[in-house]
Design an enzyme around this catalytic site. Structure first.
Site, PDB file in Angstrom:
ATOM      1  N   ASP A 152       0.823  -1.216   0.000  1.00 15.92           N
ATOM      2  CA  ASP A 152       0.000   0.000   0.000  1.00 15.92           C
ATOM      3  C   ASP A 152       0.856   1.265   0.000  1.00 15.92           C
ATOM      4  O   ASP A 152       0.351   2.352   0.289  1.00 15.92           O
ATOM      5  CB  ASP A 152      -0.892   0.016   1.249  1.00 15.92           C
ATOM      6  CG  ASP A 152      -2.315  -0.437   0.933  1.00 15.92           C
ATOM      7  OD1 ASP A 152      -2.596  -0.727  -0.241  1.00 15.92           O
ATOM      8  OD2 ASP A 152      -3.148  -0.495   1.857  1.00 15.92           O
ATOM      9  N   ASP A 306      -8.188  -7.175  13.504  1.00 13.60           N
ATOM     10  CA  ASP A 306      -7.784  -8.521  13.911  1.00 13.60           C
ATOM     11  C   ASP A 306      -8.699  -9.071  15.002  1.00 13.60           C
ATOM     12  O   ASP A 306      -9.137 -10.222  14.955  1.00 13.60           O
ATOM     13  CB  ASP A 306      -6.318  -8.525  14.372  1.00 13.60           C
ATOM     14  CG  ASP A 306      -5.986  -7.345  15.266  1.00 13.60           C
ATOM     15  OD1 ASP A 306      -6.916  -6.635  15.708  1.00 13.60           O
ATOM     16  OD2 ASP A 306      -4.787  -7.113  15.524  1.00 13.60           O
TER      17      ASP A 306
END
Length: 550
Positions: A152, A306
């Site tokens: 990214d 997460d």
């Protein structure tokens, strides 16, 4: 100037003794009108103090007492469970089948499941070679392993370097895929989600291992983790322990090591042993792809993507396994700026996630009542919320205010015994740092302010609720000697943290008042905490790394 001094003396004596205050008023021979106003102020203060302030603070004491007991019980429970697991030798390999994948002459490498290794990164100039290299060196049949680098990066130079690194390993026979996207929507969660959309090769993968850019797994990582998933169809995740290459860099990393070692050796170990649930750490773990799909994949609604995935997978009845014997090298934040950003994300994200998923957790049909209780009470409320608020309010507000309000009664077990016990329970994770416990307590008390603010932001969904700042990694860029040298040129104004400085000034005022007008020696304990707030407030913790591009 004389008026300011007189006002200060009056305020001090008002807090210290109403009689001294009134005597001072008469001594200074104020005009009758002024003296009458001051006497009225004194009467109003007495009423407010006795009817409002003291009862309010006493209620706060009771609340803090309840919170401290909750925290102590939670810490003691986790400590006992993890200790029993070690003493009874209940190692994962004795509980779960994890035989090495058998070689088959007819099938050859086809006997091994397809594994996808994802490495999300963002402008990781200092560590991209380490993580890509470690992933490509994993012991696994080459034709059954795909390394997916999800870049990214916004720096064109870094993107070129990362792509060249992927090409280098591809020429050595490794199946390395370099993937980019047009924007950073969803940050890490969005990056991982996009990575799973490459159906031309991802759909054949049964398991996916994820490593952040600064993580370097040992070559046998897949050999030791994947068999747990292969032989135990109800396991969704195998989580490894983090170890830290730079734990000795500075005092900041030593403080973090104490907290992180406790997290892995006690919290993760206990969660895995009690009910097969713990928070996925976002890296150094292997997921069953089936579970990712069933749970809805990666979600970017919070900065705790997460934990979000772990909770959703648990709601479907899946179990997790923590294997502390499998260790993955990583890097701790060495700068205060990076650490504060990380802690904001780790505190704000879970608070928002709890708000969004509480009802869903309580209504989950595939979750036992015991597991629901553990997730809601132990995992969220006690560990992440109550612990932070008790630490901040008790040590940084309530104890100092007792100096001005000696009527407040705080039992000795509340102010000494419980905090000492909690601290010692934390020390079991890092015995080598036992001598740093006092400094660690002072530092954690300061960081509790930052965490409480982040939790409130998450609960009310304020402006910074979805703020995502990638934790800065230094890698091998700078040696400590160079960091120390450039620190002197760092602008002081860039290091101010106003709330910490204000709390430091407040505690210093309390300590001075206690030294001058009380005889309980509270200032001995408050002055070190005040210094800690000032140290953090002025940014003199960790290393200071300037922008070398300017």
């Amino acid at each position: 100037m004389q008026g300011i001094i007189v006002a200060y003396r009056l305020v001090v004596e008002l807090f210290g003794s109403a009689k001294l205050f009134l005597a001072r008023v008469n001594e200074l021979a104020f005009s009758p009108g002024v003296a009458e106003i001051l006497e009225q102020i004194l009467v109003l203060w007495r009423i407010t103090r006795q009817k409002v302030l003291v009862p309010t603070f006493q209620v706060i004491v009771i609340v803090c007492m309840a919170m401290s007991v909750i925290v102590l019980i939670e810490k003691a429970l986790l400590g006992i469970v993890s200790w029993c697991a070690r003493v009874s030798h209940r190692r994962p390999e004795k509980i779960y089948k994890c035989d090495p994948i058998a070689e088959d002459k007819e099938l050859g490498s086809l006997a091994y499941p397809m594994v996808l290794v994802q490495i999300p990164m963002y402008n990781e100039m200092e560590v991209y070679q380490l993580s890509i290299g470690a992933a490509c060196r994993l012991t696994w049949p080459v034709d059954r392993l795909i390394v997916q680098v999800l870049d990214d990066s916004t720096d064109p130079l870094i993107k070129v370097l990362v792509e060249k690194e992927c090409q280098k390993w591809r020429k050595q026979g490794r199946n390395v895929r370099y993937e980019t996207r047009e924007d950073r929507g969803g940050y890490k969660a969005g990056n991982l989600r996009e990575g799973m959309k490459h159906d031309d090769y991802v759909q054949n993968c049964e398991y996916v291992a994820i490593f952040d850019a600064d993580f370097q797994p040992e070559s046998d990582f897949l050999v030791t983790t994947v068999p747990f998933l292969v032989h135990n169809p109800r396991l969704a995740l195998v989580q490894a322990r983090w170890t830290f290459l730079n734990s000795n860099d500075c005092l900041l990393t030593r403080m973090q090591e104490i907290s992180m070692d406790y997290h892995f050796k006690v919290e993760q170990e206990a969660g895995s042993s009690i009910c097969g649930f713990f928070g996925y750490n976002g890296t150094a773990g292997v997921w069953r792809v089936q579970v990712l799909n069933e749970a809805g994949g990666w979600n970017d609604r919070t900065t705790a993507e997460d934990m979000d995935l772990a909770v959703r997978a648990a709601l479907l009845g899946w179990d997790f396994l923590y294997v502390g014997a499998i260790k993955v090298k990583s890097e701790l934040p060495s700068t205060l700026k990076a650490y504060r950003s990380q802690q904001h994300r780790w505190s704000c994200g879970p608070a928002l996630l709890f708000k969004k998923m509480l009802l869903e957790i309580l209504m989950a049909k595939k979750l036992s009542i015991g597991k629901k209780f553990y997730i809601v009470y132990n995992f969220f409320i006690a560990r992440r919320f109550i612990s932070a608020f008790f630490t901040f309010f008790f040590f940084s507000l309530l104890l100092p205010m007792k100096i001005f309000f000696p009527e407040i009664t705080i039992p000795g077990w509340e102010s000494v015994l419980i905090p000492t016990t909690i601290t010692l329970l934390h020390a079991v994770g890092t015995p080598r740092s036992f001598y740093l416990l006092v400094l660690w307590v002072l530092f954690e008390n300061v960081m509790a302010l930052h965490r409480c603010k982040a939790i409130l932001i998450g609960l009310v969904e304020a402006g910074r609720v979805n703020e995502w700042i990638v934790t800065e990694k230094l890698g091998n860029r700078l040696k400590m000697k160079l960091i120390v040298n450039v620190t002197r040129r760092f602008l002081l104004r860039e290091r101010f943290h106003l709330l910490e400085l204000m709390l430091g000034a407040f505690l210093l005022l309390c300590a001075c008042f206690d030294f001058g007008y009380r005889e309980n020696y509270f200032y001995v304990f408050i002055i070190p905490q005040s210094i800690a707030y000032f140290v953090v407030g002025f940014g003199y913790v960790g290393v200071v790394v300037p922008n070398l591009d300017t």
